[in-house]
Design an enzyme around this catalytic site. Structure first.
Site, short mmCIF file in Angstrom:
data_model
loop_
_atom_site.label_atom_id
_atom_site.label_comp_id
_atom_site.label_asym_id
_atom_site.label_seq_id
_atom_site.Cartn_x
_atom_site.Cartn_y
_atom_site.Cartn_z
N LEU A 14 0.84 -1.20 0.00
CA LEU A 14 0.00 0.00 0.00
C LEU A 14 0.88 1.25 0.00
O LEU A 14 0.63 2.21 0.71
CB LEU A 14 -0.95 -0.02 1.20
CG LEU A 14 -2.23 0.82 1.06
CD1 LEU A 14 -3.15 0.27 -0.01
CD2 LEU A 14 -2.97 0.90 2.40
N VAL A 17 1.85 3.13 -5.47
CA VAL A 17 0.96 2.52 -6.46
C VAL A 17 -0.19 1.78 -5.78
O VAL A 17 -1.34 1.84 -6.23
CB VAL A 17 1.74 1.59 -7.41
CG1 VAL A 17 0.80 0.92 -8.40
CG2 VAL A 17 2.82 2.36 -8.15
N ALA A 36 -17.21 -3.79 -16.13
CA ALA A 36 -16.91 -5.22 -16.00
C ALA A 36 -18.17 -6.07 -16.03
O ALA A 36 -18.11 -7.28 -16.22
CB ALA A 36 -16.16 -5.48 -14.69
N ARG A 48 2.55 -2.98 5.37
CA ARG A 48 3.36 -2.90 6.58
C ARG A 48 3.03 -1.65 7.38
O ARG A 48 3.25 -1.57 8.57
CB ARG A 48 4.85 -2.91 6.22
CG ARG A 48 5.40 -4.32 5.99
CD ARG A 48 6.82 -4.26 5.51
NE ARG A 48 6.89 -3.43 4.30
CZ ARG A 48 8.01 -3.22 3.60
NH1 ARG A 48 9.14 -3.76 4.00
NH2 ARG A 48 8.00 -2.48 2.52
N GLU A 130 0.27 -4.75 -17.33
CA GLU A 130 0.24 -3.48 -18.08
C GLU A 130 0.98 -2.39 -17.32
O GLU A 130 1.67 -1.57 -17.92
CB GLU A 130 -1.22 -3.07 -18.32
CG GLU A 130 -1.42 -1.77 -19.07
CD GLU A 130 -0.96 -1.83 -20.51
OE1 GLU A 130 0.15 -1.32 -20.77
OE2 GLU A 130 -1.69 -2.37 -21.37
N GLY A 135 3.76 3.02 -17.02
CA GLY A 135 2.70 3.45 -16.13
C GLY A 135 1.32 3.32 -16.72
O GLY A 135 0.87 2.23 -17.07
N GLU A 191 15.36 9.00 -7.10
CA GLU A 191 15.68 8.36 -5.82
C GLU A 191 17.00 8.92 -5.27
O GLU A 191 17.80 9.49 -6.01
CB GLU A 191 15.84 6.85 -6.03
CG GLU A 191 14.70 6.17 -6.72
CD GLU A 191 13.52 5.90 -5.78
OE1 GLU A 191 13.73 5.88 -4.55
OE2 GLU A 191 12.40 5.73 -6.29
N LYS A 206 11.87 -2.51 -18.84
CA LYS A 206 10.65 -2.27 -19.62
C LYS A 206 10.85 -2.64 -21.08
O LYS A 206 9.96 -3.23 -21.72
CB LYS A 206 10.25 -0.79 -19.48
CG LYS A 206 9.88 -0.41 -18.04
CD LYS A 206 9.82 1.11 -17.89
CE LYS A 206 9.53 1.54 -16.47
NZ LYS A 206 9.81 2.97 -16.25
#
Lengths: 442, 442
Positions: A14, A17, A36, A48, A130, A135, A191, A206
C-alpha cells in the site's frame, strides 16, 4: 444491472501505487462495475504501514502479504510490493494457489517472467502486467492486442520519466546533469540512489518486456545493452540542437535479419519527431508495424494514479476472462508457445553487431592535417560522414570536432574510436552518441 | 501448436480497406494464428470487381455480399463496403444469422450504431469497429479497455487525415485552402467532392463514437456541432503562429456538469502541445482520464493496411471471445446497459452552451475610439481579452485587429460578434476560431 458475482481482489503493498490503486478502485467503483458487468471489490489489503492517502475503514487489513495469497476468498492478487525475491515468491505462491495475478513490477517480469508465465500456464491462471511498462499508457494492450495483425519491425521509447525529466531540464535551462539530478531528487522525481533510473536499468527492464511481446521471444533482460545519461554534457545537448536534434534516453528494439536489437542509451532524435517533443517526466513509445506503420503512445509513465489506471485495466481484463478457458486467453507474451519454442526464436544481437548512425565529438589540436587523419580512420572502417563541423580556433589550440556519420556497424565504430583516441592530435576520449534513424515511413 | 478450430471469415467489399485486410490476413497468417491460438481463414470474399493488389487464387469469391452473411460456414462477417443503407441491411442480416461482425464503417456506427448494438445484444454476437475511428490507431481498445479504470474527462483529436494534410501544407507553405485542396485531390488524399472530410462530417462520425465510449452514452451524431476548415485563411494561420498557436481541425468532447460537449471545428492549439505537432495525413487523439491524466495515441488514420491492422485486431478479439458468454464480453460502448438507460445519460450540450476561449480577427477602420468600442462590446458580454494586436496603419484605413479572449460561453460570443459586425467601424464579418484550452495537467 449487475448480475454476476463480484471479483474479489487482494492488494499486496500500500505504497504509492498500492494507495493509488486502492483509491481508484474505490472512487470509480460504480463505473468499473458497469464496465466489468460485475463489481470489483477489495477483499483484503496487506501493508506494513498505513498510507495516509487511503481511507481503510471497513477494509480487512493484514501486515502479512502471504496471508493474501493464501486467502481462499480472493480471486486476484495485486502485487505492488516491488523488488525481486519476495515478489517472486509471493507471485509464485499466488499462482500455485490458483489465483490470478496483476503486477506493476517491471523488474520481476523482466527477470523472472519466463518462470512465472510457465508456472501460470500450468495452473491456467492469468498474470497481467500493463502497469509494469510506461505506467498508465496502455502500451502492452496496444502492442499485444491492438497491433495484433502486424509483424512488429521496431519500437523505441522514452520509458523512464526520471531520465527524461533530467534531459529536458538540462536542455531547456542549459544546466549540468548533476545540478538537475539534485533538483529532481529534491522534488521526489529521482531516488536518493538514482542508478536504477539514470543508468538505464529500469528502462532496460521495460524494453525487455516490450521486445518479448513485440516479437514473441522469451524475456532476455541479461542480454540488453544499457548505457546511462550521466555522461551527457550540456555541450553535447547544444551541439545536437545546432544539428537539429534533441538528446533523449531511448529504449530501442529492432528486428533485423541477424537478430533482435535490445538497447538503452542516450540517442539523438530529429527535432520534428514526436518523440523529441516528449518532455519532463512523461513517457512515450513509438511502435512500427508492417501493416499500420508508425504509431505512438504517450502519457504518464509513473505516479500513484497513472500506474493504478493500468492496474485497474488489468483487473477489468481478469474480471472478463477469468471464466474463459485458458487456451482462449491472450498469451502472456502475445504469442503462444514462446517459452517452449525458445530455441527457435531469433537471438538478441550482441551490441557490436548493431547498425546505427552516430554523433561523435572529439577535442583535437587545430593544426593542418588533423581532419585528414580523422577522416582517414573513419574511411578505413567504412564509416561515411554525413556532417562535420569544426569551430574556428587559433592554430595549435584544442578545438571540438563534431561529426554525424551514416549508418555503420558498432564494431567498426568501436575500432574507429580506439584509433581516434590514439592519435597524438586528439585529446581525451571521443564522445559517441547514437542517432535514432529508424525508418518512420513504412 | 494450434489445437483449436479455425475462425472462418467472410469479407464483404474488396476496395482499399478490403484489399488491405485480405493481404494482411494472408501475409501474416502464421503470426496471427500464433496470437489467436487458432488460424483465422478467409472463407469467402464478396466483391463487385477485382482488386489488382490481391491474389484471389483459391479463394471463394462471390459478387453478392448477401451470400456471405447467409453462408452457414462463416463465423465472422467483415463489412468493408462503406455507406449507410446497404451496410446497415447487411450488418443487421449478419447479426440476425448469428454471425459476429467487424466493420470499418464510421458512418454506419455513428448513425445506426444504437440499433445495431441493440440487435447484436439480443443475438449475443459481437460487433467490433476499431477500424471505424482513426484507422490503425488502437484508440477504441485503449479508451474502452486500457483506460477502463478512469472516469474520462475529455478527449480531443485530429481524426481526419485529409483536413490535417490541407492545414499542414497551408501552414508550411503559406498557401491557400483551395490551392492545397486541389493538390490533395490530385494525390488521392481528398475526394472529388471533399465535403465529407473538409466540412467535418467524417470527423463528427468518429467523435460521436469516441464520446459514447468515453462517457457511456448512446450514439448521438445528430447532436454534434460541425464546422469545416474551408474558411480558414493563410492570414489566420500566420496570425495564430505569431501568437504561439497552430490551427488544427479538432474533434472535441468534454464532460461538464451541464452535459457533454460534442464539437468539430478549427481550433488554435499551443505550439508546444503534441497535438500541434501532428502533421500531414496522420491522426492523433488525446484523452484525459481522472486517474491516468493526459494520454495520446498517434498513427495513420486511413489507408489500406493501417485500417486493415485495426480490422485484424478486431478479428483476434472475436476469435478469442466467440466462445465466451456474451455477458462477460466488453460492452460495445464500454458500459453495460447504455441504450436501455439512455434517459438517465448526460445530454449533449447545445453549442450555445459550451465554454471555451476564442481567437477573433476583424477588419476595422483605424480611427480613434474603435478599440474602445470593440472592448466595450466584449466587456458587456462578460468576455475578457487575453491578448490584442492591431497592425499600424494610416488613419482611416482598414486594419486587422486580432484578439485572444479568456474562456467564455459561446452564446455570449455570438452576441458580441453580432454587435461587433454591426459597428460602422467594422468591415465585413468577424472571424472566430475557438482555442483549445483543455486542462493538460490533471
Amino acid at each position: 444491472m449487475t448480475t454476476l458475482e463480484p471479483v474479489k481482489v487482494g492488494i499486496c503493498g500500500l505504497g504509492t501505487v498500492g494507495g493509488g490503486t486502492f483509491n481508484v478502485l474505490t472512487r470509480n467503483a460504480d463505473d468499473i462495475a458497469r464496465r466489468a458487468g460485475r463489481p470489483i471489490v477489495i477483499q483484503q489489503v496487506a501493508a506494513r504501514r498505513d498510507n495516509p492517502a487511503c481511507d481503510l475503514a471497513g477494509i480487512n487489513v493484514t501486515n502479512d502479504i502471504f496471508e493474501v495469497v493464501r486467502n481462499p476468498d480472493i480471486d486476484v492478487v495485486v502485487e505492488l510490493i516491488g523488488g525481486y525475491d519476495t515478489a517472486r515468491e509471493l507471485v509464485l505462491e499466488a499462482i500455485s494457489n490458483g489465483k490470478h495475478v496483476v503486477t506493476a513490477n517491471k523488474a520481476l517480469i523482466a527477470v523472472h517472467g519466463n518462470e512465472i508465465f510457465q508456472a501460470a500456464a500450468e495452473k491456467g491462471v492469468m498474470v497481467a502486467f500493463e502497469a509494469a511498462v510506461a505506467g498508465g499508457i496502455p502500451v502492452i494492450k496496444s502492442l499485444r492486442e491492438g497491433l495484433g495483425g502486424n509483424r512488429i519491425q521496431w519500437l523505441a521509447g522514452i520509458i523512464n520519466g526520471t531520465g527524461n525529466y533530467i534531459l529536458t531540464h538540462m536542455r531547456d535551462e542549459g544546466r549540468d546533469f548533476n545540478d538537475v539530478l539534485a533538483e529532481a531528487q529534491a522534488l521526489g522525481y529521482a531516488e536518493a540512489d538514482p542508478t536504477f533510473d539514470v543508468e538505464g536499468i529500469d528502462a532496460a527492464h521495460k524494453l525487455t518486456i516490450l521486445a518479448s511481446i513485440a516479437y514473441g521471444v522469451p524475456l532476455q533482460f541479461e542480454k540488453a545493452y544499457t548505457e546511462g545519461i550521466s555522461r551527457i554534457t550540456s555541450e553535447d545537448i547544444e551541439q545536437a540542437d545546432n544539428l537539429g536534434y534533441v538528446i533523449k534516453h531511448l529504449g530501442i528494439s529492432c528486428r533485423t535479419d541477424e537478430g533482435i536489437e535490445l538497447r538503452v542509451h542516450p540517442t539523438l532524435i530529429p527535432k520534428q519527431r514526436l518523440l523529441a517533443n516528449v518532455h519532463g517526466v512523461k513517457n512515450a513509445i513509438e511502435i512500427m508495424g508492417d501493416a499500420v506503420g508508425p504509431t505512438l503512445y504517450y502519457g504518464a509513465g509513473a505516479g500513484a494514479e497513472p500506474t493504478a489506471s493500468a492496474v485497474v485495466a488489468d483487473l477489468l481484463d481478469v474480471a472478463r476472462d477469468m471464466v474463459t478457458e485458458h487456451k482462449y486467453r491472450t498469451p502472456y507474451l502475445a504469442f503462444s508457445g514462446i517459452i517452449e519454442q525458445s530455441d527457435q526464436a531469433p537471438q538478441v544481437l550482441p551490441m557490436e553487431n548493431i547498425v546505427t548512425a552516430y554523433y561523435l565529438r572529439l577535442m583535437a589540436v587545430d593544426r593542418p592535417g588533423v581532419l585528414a587523419r580523422v577522416a582517414t580512420i573513419l574511411s578505413e572502417q567504412g564509416i561515411s560522414i554525413e556532417a562535420l563541423t569544426q569551430k574556428e580556433a587559433t592554430e595549435g589550440e584544442l578545438v571540438p570536432i563534431i561529426m554525424l556519420t551514416h549508418r555503420t556497424r558498432e564494431s567498426s565504430m568501436n575500432e574507429a574510436i580506439r584509433q581516434l583516441e590514439s592519435l597524438a592530435d586528439v585529446a581525451g576520449s571521443v564522445t559517441r552518441i547514437r542517432v535514432e534513424n529508424l525508418d518512420d515511413n513504412a
